[in-house]
Structure formats: structure tokens, C-alpha cells
Scaffold this motif. Structure first.
Motif, short mmCIF file in Angstrom:
data_model
loop_
_atom_site.label_atom_id
_atom_site.label_comp_id
_atom_site.label_asym_id
_atom_site.label_seq_id
_atom_site.Cartn_x
_atom_site.Cartn_y
_atom_site.Cartn_z
N PHE A 64 0.90 -1.38 -0.03
CA PHE A 64 -0.10 -0.17 0.10
C PHE A 64 0.87 1.28 -0.06
CE2 PHE A 64 -2.37 3.20 2.03
CZ PHE A 64 -3.36 3.45 1.29
N GLY A 65 1.94 1.20 0.62
CA GLY A 65 2.66 2.50 0.79
C GLY A 65 3.23 2.77 -0.45
N GLN A 66 3.35 1.98 -1.67
CA GLN A 66 3.63 2.28 -2.65
C GLN A 66 3.02 3.29 -3.49
OE1 GLN A 66 5.41 -0.94 -5.34
NE2 GLN A 66 5.59 -2.22 -3.31
N MET A 67 1.87 3.49 -3.11
CA MET A 67 0.91 4.27 -3.83
C MET A 67 1.44 5.89 -3.70
SD MET A 67 -3.03 3.38 -2.75
CE MET A 67 -3.67 4.52 -3.70
N LEU A 68 2.31 5.99 -2.90
CA LEU A 68 3.23 7.28 -2.42
C LEU A 68 4.17 7.75 -3.66
CD1 LEU A 68 3.28 7.60 1.40
CD2 LEU A 68 1.60 8.47 -0.16
N GLN A 69 4.29 6.80 -4.39
CA GLN A 69 5.61 7.07 -5.15
C GLN A 69 5.66 7.97 -6.20
OE1 GLN A 69 7.66 3.71 -7.54
NE2 GLN A 69 7.35 2.21 -5.85
N PRO A 70 4.32 8.72 -6.71
CA PRO A 70 4.42 9.79 -7.41
C PRO A 70 4.81 11.00 -6.49
CG PRO A 70 2.16 8.67 -7.96
CD PRO A 70 2.94 7.74 -6.81
N VAL A 71 4.36 11.10 -5.29
CA VAL A 71 4.93 12.07 -4.38
C VAL A 71 6.37 11.92 -4.22
CG1 VAL A 71 4.69 13.11 -2.20
CG2 VAL A 71 2.62 12.18 -3.13
N SER A 72 6.91 10.91 -4.01
CA SER A 72 8.47 10.68 -3.90
C SER A 72 8.96 11.17 -5.23
CB SER A 72 8.61 9.27 -3.75
OG SER A 72 10.02 8.87 -3.74
N GLY A 73 8.29 10.81 -6.25
CA GLY A 73 9.17 11.40 -7.60
C GLY A 73 9.25 12.86 -7.51
N GLY A 118 9.76 2.48 2.40
CA GLY A 118 11.39 2.66 2.11
C GLY A 118 11.17 2.24 0.37
N ASN A 119 10.44 1.21 0.23
CA ASN A 119 10.52 1.00 -1.34
C ASN A 119 10.15 2.07 -2.20
OD1 ASN A 119 10.87 -0.97 -3.21
ND2 ASN A 119 8.89 -1.60 -3.26
N THR A 120 9.10 2.81 -1.64
CA THR A 120 8.58 3.97 -2.17
C THR A 120 9.60 4.94 -2.42
OG1 THR A 120 6.31 3.37 -1.62
CG2 THR A 120 6.96 5.65 -1.91
N ILE A 121 10.53 5.49 -1.37
CA ILE A 121 11.38 6.23 -1.38
C ILE A 121 12.47 6.02 -2.35
CG2 ILE A 121 13.31 7.58 -0.31
CD1 ILE A 121 11.46 6.85 2.30
N PHE A 122 12.79 4.69 -2.65
CA PHE A 122 13.78 4.44 -3.59
C PHE A 122 13.69 4.24 -5.00
CE2 PHE A 122 15.52 0.73 -6.02
CZ PHE A 122 16.82 0.95 -6.16
N HIS A 123 12.40 3.80 -5.50
CA HIS A 123 12.29 3.75 -6.85
C HIS A 123 12.28 4.86 -7.72
CE1 HIS A 123 11.47 -0.79 -6.10
NE2 HIS A 123 11.86 -0.86 -7.31
N PRO A 124 11.17 5.95 -7.46
CA PRO A 124 11.40 6.86 -8.54
C PRO A 124 12.68 7.56 -8.76
CG PRO A 124 9.43 7.29 -7.16
CD PRO A 124 10.44 6.10 -6.49
N GLN A 125 13.52 8.02 -7.80
CA GLN A 125 14.83 8.44 -8.16
C GLN A 125 15.75 7.55 -8.79
OE1 GLN A 125 17.82 9.61 -5.20
NE2 GLN A 125 17.25 11.66 -5.58
N PRO A 329 9.81 13.42 -14.86
CA PRO A 329 9.75 12.07 -15.33
C PRO A 329 9.91 10.99 -14.07
CG PRO A 329 11.80 12.84 -15.70
CD PRO A 329 10.81 14.01 -15.57
N ALA A 330 10.55 11.54 -12.95
CA ALA A 330 10.33 10.63 -11.67
C ALA A 330 8.89 10.43 -11.09
CB ALA A 330 11.12 11.38 -10.37
N MET A 331 8.16 11.43 -11.40
CA MET A 331 6.99 11.28 -10.88
C MET A 331 6.12 10.33 -11.82
SD MET A 331 3.60 14.00 -10.92
CE MET A 331 3.30 13.41 -12.75
#
Length: 388
Positions: A64-73, A118-125, A329-331
């Protein structure tokens, strides 16, 4: 004549083969730590006396936390550097270590949520880094990078299953050792991205239709992938199989899927993204329909073929996300990967409840139906031309 400047992908300030391999290696370690749960789900279900919907709920919380990946991007593009790609896996590893010292469902749920963050923070960058180091052949480059993650996702469940079966849940901290030993090298070798404190505004109206289509496709595909990762080991354990062999079904599914990643990148570069999307989706639906009829040794090649088919579209959707949301693009990577995965995770408890009612074997037909629905999104997943 003046033209409007459109920002390109951020460039790394240091380009070197070591940077590429460092990114690929940390992707392997991160995804292994973030996706080990299917390997110990049957154990947790037995120890905590959990029904199938609650077991699926743990997987849902993890994702579920991966939904924040656009914000992390968005944050990754604004900050630049490499801090998110370095510290995200560390947070994931700390959460895995915490699993070794808890036996309560609610504490496990919190730790799995932290793992997902943690997975969310890593992937977009990291996804932006890897595309920016290649001048051509983005499909192959993205595929090679994703292979690192898929190998980690394949090895994580079987490693966790082996550790728990042999040493008990208290030894789960061993999963974090490879990252701890190589982290000093990674911290020096990962490339840095230039910060983008300002850039063109995202043209939401222009991206709405292809963006929604991308999210629908990625979300339903994620629900199918995570449904298989959850139910395959549970099915094997129900038939009296061992925990390690049950986990190795997931390893086969994801590990052989690496071939789909690599081959799809090359096909997309040569023949176009649509060929990969249609071909992989149709093949996935057919294989899912046959899955409930597979028995014994026949289950393994069918699961392997499913891995190839389902993961073949992954590098294509990563590139589409970056192309559709070219201003950030990261988003775009976060939308294609994290938001899609998070939405797919929300369906897992529902799939668990359905499978508990109709049986896991019949539940695979439900997954085939979900995969068939993704075909309705494919015609709309096209990046609009950039304004000049």
C-alpha cells in the motif's frame, strides 16, 4: 523564433559503468528486502492462525505504501542528488530486521507498511537515474535495471522461507546483511542527479486520458502479479508441500520473468511498445486460464511462462510513465510503478475473500478476468507529442 524550453530527463553529474551496476545491485537488494513476504506467508498464517483474507491483507499493507511513489518522484526531481536511492533501502532493511523480534499481527502490519514506504522512497529517483545514463536503447537499459529488481524479488521469498524454516523468524535479520556489507560502496558509486527546483508545470489536462489508462493497466496487472505471489505458496502448502518449495514457486514465477523483462525491452525498441503490451497481455490471459488445471510438475513450467508474460510489459510501462509525464519523469515512474502497485494491493483483500469462498484454484480464473480487463486500457496509453 523562440521555442518553449522543455526540460529533459535530469542528467547525472557522474556517468560511469560502476554507477549503472551500483544502481542495478541496490535495486536487487532493495526489491529482495521489499518482496520477501510471500516466502513466509504460509508460516505466518499458521503461527498466527490467520484466515486467507487476513493473510492477503498483510500483502496489501506491504504494497500500500507504494501509492506514494508519485509524491516521492516529485520530491526526487526537486532534490536531485542520490539520497532517496541510498536511504530508501536502508529504511526497508530496518523494517525487515524488526520482523525478527515481533510476533503480533498489528506490529507486523506496521513493519510491512514501513517496508513499503522505504521501497517507495527508492524507486522513482533510481528509475530516473537509470534512464538518464543511457543515450539510446532506453528499453534495453530499463530492462537490464529491472532485471536486478526481479532477481531480488525472485530470491527474496525463497531466502526468507529458507531462513525461517531452518533458523526461525528470529533470524530474519540475516536478510539485511548483503545491504549492510555493500552499502559503503553503494553510497560512493551511485550517480547524482541535478536538482530541478523549477520546471514546467505538469499539463494535467493533456495527460489525463493516457495517465488514467496507464494507472488502470498497471493496477490490474499488479493485482494479478501479487495475487499469484500470495496464492501460489498457499496452494502448495495446502497440498502438504514444504515452506521452502512453496516459496520457490514464487522464485520461479518472478525469476524466470526476468527473461520477459529483457526480451520485451529489445522488442519494444525495435517494433514498438504496443506490440509488447498486446502480446504479453493476451499470453497472460491464456496461461491464467490454464493454471487451475495444472497439477504436479506441470505447474512449474506454466508458472515460469506466466512470469515471462506478465513481467514483459513492465519496462514498457516504466518508459510510458516517463514519456507521458515528461515534465516530471520521476513522478511518471512513480505513477507507472508505485501508484499502480498500490491500487493493485487494495484489491488483494477482496481477492483473498473471493478465493476463500470459491477456492484458490477458482481464484486464478478471477485473476485471468482482471488481466483481460487491462486490454481496454492499452489503446489509450500513448504519450501526447511535446509542445515545441
Amino acid at each position: 523564433m523562440k521555442t518553449e524550453a522543455i526540460s529533459a530527463l535530469p542528467r547525472p553529474t557522474v556517468e560511469s559503468p560502476q554507477g549503472f551496476w551500483a544502481l542495478t545491485w541496490v535495486h536487487l537488494l532493495n526489491d529482495g528486502l521489499a518482496n520477501y513476504l510471500p516466502g513466509i506467508l504460509p508460516f505466518l498464517g499458521a503461527v498466527l492462525h490467520l484466515p486467507l483474507p487476513s493473510i492477503a491483507g498483510l500483502m496489501s499493507i506491504l504494497l500500500f505504501g507504494q501509492m506514494l511513489q508519485p509524491v516521492s518522484g516529485i520530491v526526487a526531481d526537486r532534490l536531485g542528488g542520490r539520497s532517496l536511492a541510498i536511504w530508501g533501502p536502508v529504511l526497508t532493511a530496518l523494517a525487515v530486521v524488526g520482523v525478527a523480534v515481533t510476533r503480533h499481527y498489528w506490529m507486523l502490519a506496521v513493519l510491512f507498511l514501513i517496508t513499503g514506504i522505504g521501497n517507495t522512497i527508492f524507486h522513482p529517483q533510481a528509475l530516473t537515474m537509470i534512464r538518464s545514463v543511457s543515450q539510446k536503447g532506453h528499453g534495453v537499459t530499463m530492462s537490464l535495471f529491472l532485471i536486478g529488481g526481479e532477481v531480488g524479488r525472485a530470491l527474496g521469498p525463497v531466502a526468507a522461507g529458507w531462513i525461517v524454516a531452518r533458523e526461525g523468524l528470529g533470524s530474519m535479520w540475516l536478510m539485511a546483511l548483503p545491504l549492510a556489507l555493500t552499502w559503503p560502496w553503494l553510497a560512493r558509486r551511485l550517480p547524482r542527479l541535478e536538482a530541478k527546483p523549477r520546471g514546467p508545470a505538469v499539463r494535467w489536462a493533456q495527460h489525463l486520458r493516457p495517465g488514467i489508462a496507464l494507472i488502470v493497466f498497471s493496477g490490474l496487472r499488479a493485482a494479478v502479479i501479487y495475487g499469484l505471489s500470495t496464492f501460489l505458496p498457499l496452494l502448495w502448502r495446502q497440498t502438504g508441500g514444504s515452506l521452502v518449495v512453496a516459496a520457490s514457486l514464487v522464485t520461479t514465477f518472478i525469476g524466470i520473468g526476468v527473461a520477459g523483462n529483457l526480451g520485451a525491452g529489445a522488442v519494444a525498441d525495435r517494433y514498438g511498445k504496443a506490440v509488447v503490451l498486446w502480446g504479453s497481455t493476451l499470453l497472460s490471459v491464456v496461461l491464467l486460464l490454464f493454471l487451475p488445471m495444472a497439477r504436479g510438475v506441470w505447474l512449474w513450467p506454466l508458472v515460469a511462462a506466466l512470469g515471462i508474460a506478465l513481467f514483459a510489459s513492465l519496462p514498457v510501462t516504466m518508459i510510458l510513465g516517463q514519456d507521458i509525464f515528461y515534465e516530471n519523469p520521476a513522478m511518471g515512474s512513480g505513477v507507472a510503478l508505485g501508484l499502480g502497485n498500490g491500487l493493485g494491493a487494495l484489491l488483494l483483500p477482496v481477492l483473498g475473500a473471493i478465493s476463500a469462498h470459491v477456492g484458490i484454484l477458482s481464484g486464478f480464473w478471477v485473476l485471468a478476468g482482471l488481466m483481460g480487463l487491462t486490454m481496454g486500457a492499452i489503446p489509450f496509453m500513448r504519450a501526447k507529442p511535446r509542445p515545441i
